[in-house]
Design a protein around this motif. Structure first.
Motif, PDB file in Angstrom:
ATOM      1  N   LEU A 158      43.503  61.012  13.575  1.00 12.50           N
ATOM      2  CA  LEU A 158      44.275  60.161  12.682  1.00 12.50           C
ATOM      3  C   LEU A 158      45.035  60.954  11.617  1.00 12.50           C
ATOM      4  O   LEU A 158      46.201  60.660  11.327  1.00 12.50           O
ATOM      5  CB  LEU A 158      43.358  59.125  12.010  1.00 12.50           C
ATOM      6  N   ALA A 159      44.404  61.968  11.038  1.00 12.11           N
ATOM      7  CA  ALA A 159      45.039  62.706   9.940  1.00 12.11           C
ATOM      8  C   ALA A 159      46.333  63.373  10.397  1.00 12.11           C
ATOM      9  O   ALA A 159      47.371  63.252   9.741  1.00 12.11           O
ATOM     10  CB  ALA A 159      44.069  63.747   9.370  1.00 12.11           C
ATOM     11  N   ILE A 160      46.293  64.065  11.547  1.00  9.13           N
ATOM     12  CA  ILE A 160      47.498  64.757  12.009  1.00  9.13           C
ATOM     13  C   ILE A 160      48.530  63.760  12.528  1.00  9.13           C
ATOM     14  O   ILE A 160      49.739  63.975  12.394  1.00  9.13           O
ATOM     15  CB  ILE A 160      47.139  65.811  13.086  1.00  9.13           C
ATOM     16  N   ALA A 161      48.080  62.636  13.093  1.00  8.13           N
ATOM     17  CA  ALA A 161      49.021  61.613  13.560  1.00  8.13           C
ATOM     18  C   ALA A 161      49.769  61.007  12.381  1.00  8.13           C
ATOM     19  O   ALA A 161      50.978  60.759  12.453  1.00  8.13           O
ATOM     20  CB  ALA A 161      48.277  60.527  14.331  1.00  8.13           C
ATOM     21  N   ALA A 162      49.067  60.768  11.286  1.00  6.13           N
ATOM     22  CA  ALA A 162      49.708  60.212  10.096  1.00  6.13           C
ATOM     23  C   ALA A 162      50.667  61.205   9.462  1.00  6.13           C
ATOM     24  O   ALA A 162      51.656  60.826   8.824  1.00  6.13           O
ATOM     25  CB  ALA A 162      48.642  59.802   9.091  1.00  6.13           C
ATOM     26  N   GLN A 163      50.403  62.493   9.666  1.00  4.96           N
ATOM     27  CA  GLN A 163      51.242  63.540   9.076  1.00  4.96           C
ATOM     28  C   GLN A 163      52.539  63.744   9.861  1.00  4.96           C
ATOM     29  O   GLN A 163      53.611  63.929   9.259  1.00  4.96           O
ATOM     30  CB  GLN A 163      50.451  64.852   9.023  1.00  4.96           C
ATOM     31  N   LEU A 164      52.486  63.676  11.201  1.00  7.41           N
ATOM     32  CA  LEU A 164      53.636  64.057  12.019  1.00  7.41           C
ATOM     33  C   LEU A 164      54.267  62.905  12.800  1.00  7.41           C
ATOM     34  O   LEU A 164      55.399  63.028  13.269  1.00  7.41           O
ATOM     35  CB  LEU A 164      53.226  65.154  13.009  1.00  7.41           C
ATOM     36  N   GLY A 165      53.578  61.800  12.977  1.00  9.30           N
ATOM     37  CA  GLY A 165      54.101  60.726  13.802  1.00  9.30           C
ATOM     38  C   GLY A 165      55.062  59.810  13.061  1.00  9.30           C
ATOM     39  O   GLY A 165      54.938  59.603  11.857  1.00  9.30           O
ATOM     40  N   ASP A 166      56.036  59.268  13.818  1.00  8.17           N
ATOM     41  CA  ASP A 166      56.873  58.196  13.272  1.00  8.17           C
ATOM     42  C   ASP A 166      56.142  56.868  13.354  1.00  8.17           C
ATOM     43  O   ASP A 166      56.327  55.981  12.518  1.00  8.17           O
ATOM     44  CB  ASP A 166      58.182  58.092  14.062  1.00  8.17           C
ATOM     45  N   VAL A 167      55.345  56.727  14.412  1.00  9.83           N
ATOM     46  CA  VAL A 167      54.546  55.535  14.665  1.00  9.83           C
ATOM     47  C   VAL A 167      53.190  56.012  15.158  1.00  9.83           C
ATOM     48  O   VAL A 167      53.085  57.054  15.816  1.00  9.83           O
ATOM     49  CB  VAL A 167      55.207  54.624  15.732  1.00  9.83           C
ATOM     50  N   ILE A 168      52.136  55.255  14.849  1.00  4.34           N
ATOM     51  CA  ILE A 168      50.801  55.588  15.339  1.00  4.34           C
ATOM     52  C   ILE A 168      50.351  54.506  16.306  1.00  4.34           C
ATOM     53  O   ILE A 168      50.488  53.309  16.032  1.00  4.34           O
ATOM     54  CB  ILE A 168      49.781  55.707  14.186  1.00  4.34           C
ATOM     55  N   MET A 169      49.827  54.935  17.446  1.00  5.10           N
ATOM     56  CA  MET A 169      49.261  54.002  18.423  1.00  5.10           C
ATOM     57  C   MET A 169      47.762  54.244  18.506  1.00  5.10           C
ATOM     58  O   MET A 169      47.321  55.367  18.759  1.00  5.10           O
ATOM     59  CB  MET A 169      49.909  54.200  19.799  1.00  5.10           C
ATOM     60  N   LEU A 170      46.984  53.194  18.287  1.00  4.97           N
ATOM     61  CA  LEU A 170      45.532  53.318  18.363  1.00  4.97           C
ATOM     62  C   LEU A 170      45.075  52.964  19.769  1.00  4.97           C
ATOM     63  O   LEU A 170      45.324  51.867  20.272  1.00  4.97           O
ATOM     64  CB  LEU A 170      44.844  52.394  17.351  1.00  4.97           C
ATOM     65  N   SER A 171      44.410  53.905  20.425  1.00  7.19           N
ATOM     66  CA  SER A 171      43.909  53.688  21.775  1.00  7.19           C
ATOM     67  C   SER A 171      42.932  52.512  21.810  1.00  7.19           C
ATOM     68  O   SER A 171      42.179  52.274  20.860  1.00  7.19           O
ATOM     69  CB  SER A 171      43.208  54.961  22.269  1.00  7.19           C
ATOM     70  N   GLY A 172      42.935  51.799  22.931  1.00  4.51           N
ATOM     71  CA  GLY A 172      42.028  50.669  23.079  1.00  4.51           C
ATOM     72  C   GLY A 172      40.566  51.058  22.962  1.00  4.51           C
ATOM     73  O   GLY A 172      39.725  50.231  22.589  1.00  4.51           O
ATOM     74  N   THR A 173      40.247  52.314  23.262  1.00  5.36           N
ATOM     75  CA  THR A 173      38.859  52.757  23.144  1.00  5.36           C
ATOM     76  C   THR A 173      38.364  52.723  21.708  1.00  5.36           C
ATOM     77  O   THR A 173      37.163  52.711  21.460  1.00  5.36           O
ATOM     78  CB  THR A 173      38.698  54.185  23.695  1.00  5.36           C
ATOM     79  N   GLN A 174      39.293  52.713  20.733  1.00  5.39           N
ATOM     80  CA  GLN A 174      38.937  52.694  19.312  1.00  5.39           C
ATOM     81  C   GLN A 174      39.209  51.330  18.672  1.00  5.39           C
ATOM     82  O   GLN A 174      39.132  51.193  17.451  1.00  5.39           O
ATOM     83  CB  GLN A 174      39.722  53.775  18.559  1.00  5.39           C
ATOM     84  N   MET A 175      39.500  50.322  19.481  1.00  3.41           N
ATOM     85  CA  MET A 175      39.894  49.023  18.916  1.00  3.41           C
ATOM     86  C   MET A 175      38.801  48.390  18.067  1.00  3.41           C
ATOM     87  O   MET A 175      39.069  47.638  17.131  1.00  3.41           O
ATOM     88  CB  MET A 175      40.287  48.062  20.044  1.00  3.41           C
ATOM     89  N   TYR A 176      37.537  48.674  18.399  1.00  5.86           N
ATOM     90  CA  TYR A 176      36.421  48.089  17.653  1.00  5.86           C
ATOM     91  C   TYR A 176      35.988  48.956  16.467  1.00  5.86           C
ATOM     92  O   TYR A 176      35.034  48.606  15.769  1.00  5.86           O
ATOM     93  CB  TYR A 176      35.223  47.876  18.582  1.00  5.86           C
ATOM     94  N   ASN A 177      36.669  50.083  16.241  1.00  5.55           N
ATOM     95  CA  ASN A 177      36.303  50.986  15.150  1.00  5.55           C
ATOM     96  C   ASN A 177      36.923  50.478  13.845  1.00  5.55           C
ATOM     97  O   ASN A 177      38.091  50.733  13.544  1.00  5.55           O
ATOM     98  CB  ASN A 177      36.798  52.406  15.468  1.00  5.55           C
ATOM     99  N   GLN A 178      36.128  49.757  13.074  1.00 10.57           N
ATOM    100  CA  GLN A 178      36.657  49.126  11.863  1.00 10.57           C
ATOM    101  C   GLN A 178      37.102  50.151  10.831  1.00 10.57           C
ATOM    102  O   GLN A 178      38.031  49.890  10.064  1.00 10.57           O
ATOM    103  CB  GLN A 178      35.610  48.188  11.266  1.00 10.57           C
ATOM    104  N   ALA A 179      36.452  51.308  10.801  1.00  8.07           N
ATOM    105  CA  ALA A 179      36.834  52.335   9.820  1.00  8.07           C
ATOM    106  C   ALA A 179      38.266  52.810  10.086  1.00  8.07           C
ATOM    107  O   ALA A 179      39.074  52.940   9.154  1.00  8.07           O
ATOM    108  CB  ALA A 179      35.859  53.510   9.881  1.00  8.07           C
ATOM    109  N   ILE A 180      38.603  53.074  11.347  1.00 10.58           N
ATOM    110  CA  ILE A 180      39.957  53.511  11.678  1.00 10.58           C
ATOM    111  C   ILE A 180      40.955  52.390  11.435  1.00 10.58           C
ATOM    112  O   ILE A 180      42.051  52.615  10.897  1.00 10.58           O
ATOM    113  CB  ILE A 180      40.035  53.984  13.146  1.00 10.58           C
ATOM    114  N   LEU A 181      40.602  51.169  11.819  1.00 13.19           N
ATOM    115  CA  LEU A 181      41.499  50.033  11.595  1.00 13.19           C
ATOM    116  C   LEU A 181      41.819  49.882  10.113  1.00 13.19           C
ATOM    117  O   LEU A 181      42.969  49.635   9.728  1.00 13.19           O
ATOM    118  CB  LEU A 181      40.863  48.749  12.132  1.00 13.19           C
ATOM    119  N   THR A 182      40.802  50.046   9.280  1.00 13.51           N
ATOM    120  CA  THR A 182      41.004  49.916   7.834  1.00 13.51           C
ATOM    121  C   THR A 182      41.915  51.018   7.309  1.00 13.51           C
ATOM    122  O   THR A 182      42.821  50.773   6.507  1.00 13.51           O
ATOM    123  CB  THR A 182      39.651  49.957   7.117  1.00 13.51           C
TER     124      THR A 182
END
Length: 658
Positions: free
Chosen positions: A506-530
């Motif tokens: 997440l940290a590097i994606a937020a640094q370099l990405g124009d858009v972030i896509m969260l993989s379905g494998t992490q859909m239930y991860n409330q910490a990442i969603l938050t």
């Protein structure tokens, strides 16, 4: 420090315990059949998920007291519950169809003893405690003819595999037979390299295999380019060829269980492209069967909608209107009728149910041809899950429960009641939502810089607006490489979407990405969603293959509640093969999501749909209101030469933009 007891004595104790465990498991299985007999009288559903959850919660608690991990206990008992459910289903199904109750079945299958079809048929008969008289066949047509002529009671046909997809030849055979589908079964396919005793991997020059295993093991075989591949009509024939060769230079791809029948040993295992590799088989017979109402049932039907705009969508909406879930949709050309296709549908419903009967009557009025191929018990047993609070060592506090209840009573931010205007996400040349059709390519790392530049140029010229970069953990010098990839995409006017598959991404994606896509494998991860909800970047949320539509929308609510309103959803399919195999594209969910939410909905059909079918499904996705597609380029590259790949992409994008 006391001296440990002799190792042999310890092993004897373990052996005694194992024997006791097996005896107890057998006794438990007998008792589960007593439960089925009770349900036959009371006509209760085969599954009681409330009781299963209570059972698992109690066992987890008791297991902790014995020092056992919660996930270990759950995994063990999910397998036990699945076995119990399938045995009860087999018993009740047999009781509802007494004419099928025999001491022996003659079963036609592909290949000879040891083939995967043989193993599937054996396990199907074992569960029903009947002796199998096997009839090996050389083709799918021969299997069907054996059953039609009465030489076999049942025929086993492989219909799909989680790695190589649908088996089109079987669908073509089903168009021209009067046989009924009366059952299904799914087996784990463990591909091994089988050779004569004493051989090793360095000795092998020639590999015999059926085309399906060759396709499913393509990555492994590409690493051994010196192997000469010889195609066989079945895995059993391949093993027989190795056995008869009598030397160490030949090998076959097959199961270790089948290889044992030919005195072959596995010199390498885990050959399949996917770790979890399963094949689903259908069982055909001359006469249809009845499915008791308490069993989960599946209907398979074929239909031709005719060549008129929106015909397929109209048919799917008939199912949606009656809350019928379509777990599979496959299309095949109709011989002699150019550009028209026959559609095969698996619907999770009993043929005798009112919703299914009503849907069939309406479909008969709106389609050119429709026929039910069979109604049979569904053998997909969804594992019972416990909540996070039940899995945690420390239970949730009453305060957190109150907060959750309060949130649930508020108007959901994803709903049309909260926001009547459709959300549109604009990032560079990418527009998602509000009647815009987005085309997004998906690339899997690792990549060389020069190779990535060529790919980006080709994708831009094809008509894509953005690129999803997946597999961040696979790239060496990740920060430096991503910076160059991002620069390349900027040069070609392509939006850079970085997929987060692990929390560390997440940290590097937020640094370099124009858009972030969260993989379905992490859909239930409330910490990442938050965390993602607090970012200023647009977010694409992919659906977990085990998630219901409500689960999907609740995950979106977590992101929106943190302030980030630049959110799009991505439907990628739901699991239908024991929740771990190739997913099925849930087009009904697309309609449901569009009706329930103002959020834009992308669809990634590549996990669930055969590559050559993507243009047709793109058309259906657009007609159902989808706001764009995500295309896995690696799948396209497996089609053939560059011209064939480009033609496929052109057809796909033309159907999207029309």
């Amino acid at each position: 420090m006391s001296k440990p007891q002799p190792l042999n004595h310890t092993r004897e104790q373990i052996t005694t315990l194992d024997n006791d465990l097996l005896a107890l498991l057998a006794k438990r299985r007998e008792l589960s059949l007593d439960v089925a007999r009770s349900k036959e009288v009371d006509v209760r559903p085969i599954r009681d998920t409330t009781r299963e959850k209570e059972l698992l919660a109690r066992l987890v608690k008791q297991g902790r007291e014995q020092g056992l991990d919660a996930h270990y206990v759950i995994s063990l008992y999910q397998s036990i519950i699945e076995d119990s459910v399938l045995n009860q289903q087999a018993y009740l199904h047999g009781r509802a169809n007494p004419e099928t109750q025999q001491q022996q079945y003659c079963v036609a299958y592909l290949g000879a003893r040891g083939s995967y079809s043989y193993l599937a048929a054996s396990r199907y008969c074992d569960r029903r405690q009947v002796e199998m008289q096997d009839l090996g066949c050389q083709s799918f047509d021969e299997i069907v003819q054996a059953v039609e002529s009465g030489h076999a009671d049942y025929g086993f046909l492989p219909i799909e595999n989680t790695s190589s997809g649908s088996i089109n030849e079987v669908y073509d055979v089903l168009q021209h037979t009067s046989l009924a589908i009366v059952g299904e079964t799914t087996i784990e396919v463990g591909h091994c390299l089988l050779a004569n005793n004493g051989a090793n991997i360095n000795d092998i020059k020639t590999v015999y295999a059926h085309p399906q295993p060759i396709s499913q093991c393509s990555r492994y075989l590409s690493q051994h380019g010196d192997f000469k591949l010889e195609y066989c009509s079945s895995s059993a024939e391949a093993m027989e060829m190795v056995c008869n060769a009598g030397n160490n230079s030949v090998a076959a791809i097959g199961s270790s269980e089948g290889g044992a029948l030919y005195q072959l040993e596995a010199i390498d295992s885990g050959l399949a492209n996917q770790k979890i590799n399963q094949s689903r088989f259908i069982v055909v017979a001359r006469k249809a069967v009845d499915v008791p109402e308490q069993l989960p049932a599946k209907c398979t039907l074929i239909m031709a909608t005719g060549q008129k705009p929106g015909a397929l969508v109209e048919a799917l909406l008939v199912l949606k209107a009656r809350n019928l879930n379509m777990s599979k949709l496959e299309s095949r050309p109709i011989p002699g009728t150019p550009w028209e296709e026959m559609f095969y549908l698996d619907i999770d419903a009993n043929l005798s149910s009112e919703p299914m009967q009503a849907a069939l009557k309406e479909l008969e009025r709106t389609t050119r041809f429709i026929k039910v191929l069979g109604c049979y018990p569904c053998e997909t047993v969804n594992p019972t899950q416990l909540s996070n609070s039940q899995l945690m060592i420390e239970p949730s506090t009453s305060k957190s429960t109150t907060t959750s209840s309060t949130v649930s009573n508020k108007q959901k931010r994803y709903s049309k009641a909260y926001k009547t205007k459709a959300t549109e996400i604009i990032c560079g040349q990418l527009s998602i939502g509000n009647n815009q059709s987005a085309a997004i390519a998906q690339l899997q790392l690792p990549f060389e810089i020069s190779q990535f530049e060529q790919r980006a140029k080709a994708l831009k010229e094809s008509g894509f607006q953005a690129v999803v970069i997946q597999g961040l953990s696979q790239q060496s010098d990740l920060l430096g490489s991503l910076s160059q990839f991002k620069h390349t995409l900027d040069q070609f006017g392509l939006v850079c979407i970085l997929m987060v598959e692990h929390e560390t991404d997440l940290a590097i994606a937020a640094q370099l990405g124009d858009v972030i896509m969260l993989s379905g494998t992490q859909m239930y991860n409330q910490a990442i969603l938050t965390q993602m909800g607090s970012l200023l970047l647009p977010i694409i949320l992919e659906r977990n293959t085990m998630a219901s539509v409500d689960d999907f929308l609740n995950a979106a609510e977590i992101v929106l509640s943190q302030g980030n309103q630049q959110l799009a959803l991505c439907e990628s399919g739901v699991s239908t093969l024991n929740n771990s195999g190739k997913p099925s594209l849930d087009l009904a969910a697309l309609v449901e999501l569009k009706n329930a939410s103002h959020l834009p909905i992308l669809v990634n059909p590549c996990y669930a749909i055969d590559t050559l079918k993507l243009p047709d499904f793109t058309k259906a996705i657009k007609q159902l209101g989808g706001d764009g597609i995500v295309v896995n380029i690696a799948n396209i590259e497996q089609v053939g030469v560059n011209e064939e790949q480009q033609t496929l992409l052109n057809d796909l994008l033309n159907n999207l933009y029309r």
